[in-house]
Scaffold this motif. Structure first.
Motif, PDB file in Angstrom:
ATOM      1  N   THR A  87      76.135  43.919 -55.753  1.00 57.87           N
ATOM      2  CA  THR A  87      74.981  43.022 -55.886  1.00 57.87           C
ATOM      3  C   THR A  87      74.671  42.315 -54.577  1.00 57.87           C
ATOM      4  O   THR A  87      73.597  41.774 -54.420  1.00 57.87           O
ATOM      5  CB  THR A  87      75.239  41.946 -56.963  1.00 57.87           C
ATOM      6  OG1 THR A  87      76.293  41.096 -56.514  1.00 57.87           O
ATOM      7  CG2 THR A  87      75.607  42.567 -58.291  1.00 57.87           C
ATOM      8  N   SER A 102      76.144  39.632 -53.664  1.00 56.93           N
ATOM      9  CA  SER A 102      76.426  38.219 -53.870  1.00 56.93           C
ATOM     10  C   SER A 102      77.699  37.767 -53.162  1.00 56.93           C
ATOM     11  O   SER A 102      77.732  36.686 -52.587  1.00 56.93           O
ATOM     12  CB  SER A 102      76.527  37.931 -55.371  1.00 56.93           C
ATOM     13  OG  SER A 102      76.846  36.589 -55.599  1.00 56.93           O
ATOM     14  N   LYS A 120      77.156  37.388 -49.351  1.00 57.24           N
ATOM     15  CA  LYS A 120      76.224  36.294 -49.047  1.00 57.24           C
ATOM     16  C   LYS A 120      76.871  34.923 -49.210  1.00 57.24           C
ATOM     17  O   LYS A 120      76.366  33.938 -48.690  1.00 57.24           O
ATOM     18  CB  LYS A 120      75.001  36.368 -49.962  1.00 57.24           C
ATOM     19  CG  LYS A 120      74.089  37.515 -49.657  1.00 57.24           C
ATOM     20  CD  LYS A 120      72.954  37.549 -50.644  1.00 57.24           C
ATOM     21  CE  LYS A 120      72.170  38.842 -50.516  1.00 57.24           C
ATOM     22  NZ  LYS A 120      71.256  39.044 -51.623  1.00 57.24           N
ATOM     23  N   ASN A 121      77.966  34.849 -49.960  1.00 57.34           N
ATOM     24  CA  ASN A 121      78.592  33.562 -50.261  1.00 57.34           C
ATOM     25  C   ASN A 121      79.909  33.335 -49.535  1.00 57.34           C
ATOM     26  O   ASN A 121      80.761  32.597 -50.007  1.00 57.34           O
ATOM     27  CB  ASN A 121      78.771  33.412 -51.767  1.00 57.34           C
ATOM     28  CG  ASN A 121      77.462  33.133 -52.456  1.00 57.34           C
ATOM     29  OD1 ASN A 121      76.918  32.054 -52.321  1.00 57.34           O
ATOM     30  ND2 ASN A 121      76.933  34.121 -53.156  1.00 57.34           N
ATOM     31  N   GLY A 142      80.417  30.693 -55.286  1.00 59.23           N
ATOM     32  CA  GLY A 142      79.311  31.128 -56.134  1.00 59.23           C
ATOM     33  C   GLY A 142      79.659  32.199 -57.137  1.00 59.23           C
ATOM     34  O   GLY A 142      80.813  32.616 -57.285  1.00 59.23           O
ATOM     35  N   LYS A 143      78.625  32.642 -57.817  1.00 60.21           N
ATOM     36  CA  LYS A 143      78.749  33.674 -58.855  1.00 60.21           C
ATOM     37  C   LYS A 143      77.656  34.701 -58.640  1.00 60.21           C
ATOM     38  O   LYS A 143      76.618  34.408 -58.050  1.00 60.21           O
ATOM     39  CB  LYS A 143      78.600  33.049 -60.241  1.00 60.21           C
ATOM     40  CG  LYS A 143      79.704  32.065 -60.558  1.00 60.21           C
ATOM     41  CD  LYS A 143      79.559  31.492 -61.940  1.00 60.21           C
ATOM     42  CE  LYS A 143      80.715  30.518 -62.178  1.00 60.21           C
ATOM     43  NZ  LYS A 143      80.744  30.020 -63.522  1.00 60.21           N
ATOM     44  N   ASP A 144      77.900  35.904 -59.140  1.00 65.03           N
ATOM     45  CA  ASP A 144      76.855  36.914 -59.047  1.00 65.03           C
ATOM     46  C   ASP A 144      75.860  36.720 -60.189  1.00 65.03           C
ATOM     47  O   ASP A 144      75.989  35.798 -60.991  1.00 65.03           O
ATOM     48  CB  ASP A 144      77.446  38.324 -59.022  1.00 65.03           C
ATOM     49  CG  ASP A 144      78.124  38.744 -60.315  1.00 65.03           C
ATOM     50  OD1 ASP A 144      77.984  38.049 -61.337  1.00 65.03           O
ATOM     51  OD2 ASP A 144      78.785  39.798 -60.299  1.00 65.03           O
ATOM     52  N   LYS A 145      74.856  37.593 -60.245  1.00 65.35           N
ATOM     53  CA  LYS A 145      73.792  37.396 -61.235  1.00 65.35           C
ATOM     54  C   LYS A 145      74.265  37.553 -62.672  1.00 65.35           C
ATOM     55  O   LYS A 145      73.620  37.082 -63.590  1.00 65.35           O
ATOM     56  CB  LYS A 145      72.619  38.324 -60.953  1.00 65.35           C
ATOM     57  CG  LYS A 145      72.939  39.788 -60.987  1.00 65.35           C
ATOM     58  CD  LYS A 145      71.732  40.591 -60.560  1.00 65.35           C
ATOM     59  CE  LYS A 145      72.099  42.067 -60.460  1.00 65.35           C
ATOM     60  NZ  LYS A 145      71.005  42.848 -59.915  1.00 65.35           N
ATOM     61  N   SER A 146      75.425  38.169 -62.874  1.00 64.45           N
ATOM     62  CA  SER A 146      75.961  38.279 -64.238  1.00 64.45           C
ATOM     63  C   SER A 146      76.884  37.115 -64.586  1.00 64.45           C
ATOM     64  O   SER A 146      77.415  37.049 -65.692  1.00 64.45           O
ATOM     65  CB  SER A 146      76.703  39.604 -64.416  1.00 64.45           C
ATOM     66  OG  SER A 146      77.862  39.630 -63.620  1.00 64.45           O
ATOM     67  N   GLY A 147      77.103  36.187 -63.618  1.00 67.78           N
ATOM     68  CA  GLY A 147      77.931  35.012 -63.873  1.00 67.78           C
ATOM     69  C   GLY A 147      79.386  35.165 -63.466  1.00 67.78           C
ATOM     70  O   GLY A 147      80.194  34.271 -63.697  1.00 67.78           O
ATOM     71  N   ASN A 156      82.478  35.076 -57.492  1.00 66.72           N
ATOM     72  CA  ASN A 156      82.666  35.891 -56.290  1.00 66.72           C
ATOM     73  C   ASN A 156      84.100  35.787 -55.771  1.00 66.72           C
ATOM     74  O   ASN A 156      84.624  36.747 -55.220  1.00 66.72           O
ATOM     75  CB  ASN A 156      81.684  35.469 -55.210  1.00 66.72           C
ATOM     76  CG  ASN A 156      80.275  35.876 -55.527  1.00 66.72           C
ATOM     77  OD1 ASN A 156      80.023  36.985 -55.985  1.00 66.72           O
ATOM     78  ND2 ASN A 156      79.335  34.982 -55.303  1.00 66.72           N
TER      79      ASN A 156
END
Length: 94
Positions: A14, A16, A19-20, A42-47, A50
């Motif tokens: 993803t 994510s 990027k974090n 952070g978290k990816d788009k599915s929650g 990371n």
């Protein structure tokens, strides 16, 4: 930070995790050692966290072999880190 980020980029699904990758301000700990901190937030788009994905990628799971990217990044950056610290030390000692 940059070496870890480049390593994380090799494991993109993803984007994510890469990027974090964040770095904190270096500090001197209680024993007098210089400490730098790089974290994956952070978290990816599915929650999914990371940090958890990074840990599983680094050390593997029972279903996935380890694909280290943090430890090699630290080892490959060691001489640049030492040179930067030496330069600061020498400028302060003048």
């Amino acid at each position: 930070k940059n070496a870890i980020k480049r390593g994380a980029d090799r494991h993109i699904r993803t984007g994510s995790m890469a990027k974090n990758v964040k770095s904190g301000k270096p500090y001197i700990n209680d024993s007098g050692a210089a400490v730098g901190k790089v974290s994956i937030t952070g978290k990816d788009k599915s929650g999914m966290s990371n940090a958890s994905k990074a840990l599983w990628t680094e050390y593997g799971t029972k279903n996935q072999s380890a694909q280290p990217f943090v430890r090699p990044a630290i080892h490959s950056s060691q001489s640049a880190i030492n040179a930067a610290m030496r330069k600061i030390y020498e400028s302060k000692m003048k």
